[in-house]
Motif scaffolding. Sequence first.
Motif, PDB file in Angstrom:
ATOM      1  N   LEU A  77       0.875  -1.160   0.000  1.00 36.34           N
ATOM      2  CA  LEU A  77       0.000   0.000   0.000  1.00 36.34           C
ATOM      3  C   LEU A  77       0.915   1.213   0.000  1.00 36.34           C
ATOM      4  N   ASP A  78       0.966   1.894  -1.127  1.00 38.78           N
ATOM      5  CA  ASP A  78       1.918   2.983  -1.280  1.00 38.78           C
ATOM      6  C   ASP A  78       1.263   4.118  -2.057  1.00 38.78           C
ATOM      7  N   GLY A  79       1.259   5.294  -1.457  1.00 36.74           N
ATOM      8  CA  GLY A  79       0.696   6.457  -2.131  1.00 36.74           C
ATOM      9  C   GLY A  79      -0.768   6.310  -2.491  1.00 36.74           C
ATOM     10  N   GLY A  80      -1.517   5.562  -1.682  1.00 32.86           N
ATOM     11  CA  GLY A  80      -2.935   5.379  -1.933  1.00 32.86           C
ATOM     12  C   GLY A  80      -3.251   4.238  -2.884  1.00 32.86           C
ATOM     13  N   LYS A  81      -2.241   3.570  -3.419  1.00 30.83           N
ATOM     14  CA  LYS A  81      -2.442   2.438  -4.339  1.00 30.83           C
ATOM     15  C   LYS A  81      -2.192   1.145  -3.585  1.00 30.83           C
ATOM     16  N   MET A  82      -3.157   0.225  -3.654  1.00 33.46           N
ATOM     17  CA  MET A  82      -3.057  -1.051  -2.959  1.00 33.46           C
ATOM     18  C   MET A  82      -2.938  -2.189  -3.960  1.00 33.46           C
ATOM     19  N   ASP A  83      -2.032  -3.112  -3.663  1.00 32.94           N
ATOM     20  CA  ASP A  83      -1.923  -4.387  -4.372  1.00 32.94           C
ATOM     21  C   ASP A  83      -1.698  -5.438  -3.309  1.00 32.94           C
ATOM     22  N   ALA A  84      -2.504  -6.497  -3.324  1.00 37.64           N
ATOM     23  CA  ALA A  84      -2.388  -7.521  -2.294  1.00 37.64           C
ATOM     24  C   ALA A  84      -2.841  -8.871  -2.841  1.00 37.64           C
ATOM     25  N   VAL A  85      -2.314  -9.909  -2.225  1.00 37.51           N
ATOM     26  CA  VAL A  85      -2.766 -11.272  -2.489  1.00 37.51           C
ATOM     27  C   VAL A  85      -3.046 -11.900  -1.135  1.00 37.51           C
ATOM     28  N   MET A  86      -4.280 -12.333  -0.916  1.00 42.33           N
ATOM     29  CA  MET A  86      -4.688 -12.930   0.345  1.00 42.33           C
ATOM     30  C   MET A  86      -5.133 -14.364   0.091  1.00 42.33           C
ATOM     31  N   VAL A  87      -4.735 -15.262   0.990  1.00 49.85           N
ATOM     32  CA  VAL A  87      -5.145 -16.660   0.906  1.00 49.85           C
ATOM     33  C   VAL A  87      -5.972 -16.977   2.146  1.00 49.85           C
ATOM     34  N   CYS A  88      -7.160 -17.525   1.935  1.00 45.00           N
ATOM     35  CA  CYS A  88      -8.040 -17.915   3.032  1.00 45.00           C
ATOM     36  C   CYS A  88      -8.225 -19.432   2.969  1.00 45.00           C
ATOM     37  N   LYS A  89      -8.028 -20.086   4.118  1.00 44.40           N
ATOM     38  CA  LYS A  89      -8.176 -21.538   4.200  1.00 44.40           C
ATOM     39  C   LYS A  89      -9.290 -21.850   5.180  1.00 44.40           C
ATOM     40  N   SER A  90     -10.153 -22.781   4.781  1.00 47.11           N
ATOM     41  CA  SER A  90     -11.244 -23.178   5.667  1.00 47.11           C
ATOM     42  C   SER A  90     -11.535 -24.653   5.442  1.00 47.11           C
ATOM     43  N   GLY A  91     -12.416 -25.192   6.235  1.00 40.91           N
ATOM     44  CA  GLY A  91     -12.822 -26.575   6.094  1.00 40.91           C
ATOM     45  C   GLY A  91     -13.532 -26.849   4.774  1.00 40.91           C
ATOM     46  N   GLN A  92     -14.057 -25.806   4.142  1.00 36.28           N
ATOM     47  CA  GLN A  92     -14.740 -25.960   2.862  1.00 36.28           C
ATOM     48  C   GLN A  92     -13.794 -25.832   1.676  1.00 36.28           C
ATOM     49  N   GLY A  93     -12.523 -25.515   1.923  1.00 33.86           N
ATOM     50  CA  GLY A  93     -11.557 -25.349   0.838  1.00 33.86           C
ATOM     51  C   GLY A  93     -10.815 -24.043   0.966  1.00 33.86           C
ATOM     52  N   ASP A  94     -10.027 -23.739  -0.046  1.00 32.05           N
ATOM     53  CA  ASP A  94      -9.179 -22.561  -0.023  1.00 32.05           C
ATOM     54  C   ASP A  94      -9.593 -21.570  -1.105  1.00 32.05           C
ATOM     55  N   ALA A  95      -9.227 -20.315  -0.887  1.00 28.63           N
ATOM     56  CA  ALA A  95      -9.447 -19.269  -1.881  1.00 28.63           C
ATOM     57  C   ALA A  95      -8.218 -18.369  -1.883  1.00 28.63           C
ATOM     58  N   ARG A  96      -7.780 -17.976  -3.065  1.00 33.69           N
ATOM     59  CA  ARG A  96      -6.635 -17.064  -3.223  1.00 33.69           C
ATOM     60  C   ARG A  96      -7.154 -15.839  -3.955  1.00 33.69           C
ATOM     61  N   MET A  97      -7.044 -14.682  -3.320  1.00 31.72           N
ATOM     62  CA  MET A  97      -7.632 -13.475  -3.846  1.00 31.72           C
ATOM     63  C   MET A  97      -6.562 -12.433  -4.142  1.00 31.72           C
ATOM     64  N   THR A  98      -6.559 -11.923  -5.376  1.00 31.48           N
ATOM     65  CA  THR A  98      -5.696 -10.805  -5.737  1.00 31.48           C
ATOM     66  C   THR A  98      -6.543  -9.545  -5.728  1.00 31.48           C
TER      67      THR A  98
END
Length: 176
Positions: free
Chosen positions: A112-133
């Motif tokens: 997060l720099d100068g108001g611009k955000m770039d991120a990759v988040m990974v969520c793991k649960s009993g129902q499976g995984d999700a990878r979000m950009t």
Amino acid sequence: MKRIIIAIAATGLLAGCSGGKTDADGDGEVSMKEAATKAEAAGLKPEPGQYKATITMTGIDIPGLPPEMKGHGAGLTTTTEYCLTQEEVDKGFEDMMKRGQNGECAYESFTLDGGKMDAVMVCKSGQGDARMTMSGNVTPTSSDFTATMALDTPDAKGGSMSFAAKHERVGDCPAK
């Protein structure tokens, strides 16, 4: 899915901080604590108040979906309002970022720099995984970003969904 939507909302609350990558311990993963610490070190926090969050599904691709269901849900918009109190702001970003996640999500990267955000988040649960950009812009009173989520669940293995999310401060919290 609901937890992932909450995670999108929490990311939107990281408005106004700046800085580069936040993997402080070098383990290849940016924990919620590391991202929150970086945001707090910048000395900037979102403003308390009433916020409106609008999340619009912009695409959906699930293998094995019947042809008549292709694109079903694209364009679906969910709008909610929430109050971000001064007490919540004072507790810090980590609590806000963890809201609704039950410790299931971590960032692969978070910039997060100068108001611009770039991120990759990974969520793991009993129902499976999700990878979000995620990519977009943030200020102390708003965020506007897009997210694409790759799914690895029994019902949606190899599927993806994309969203546009907008958070904006619309006034003070209602009186209790």
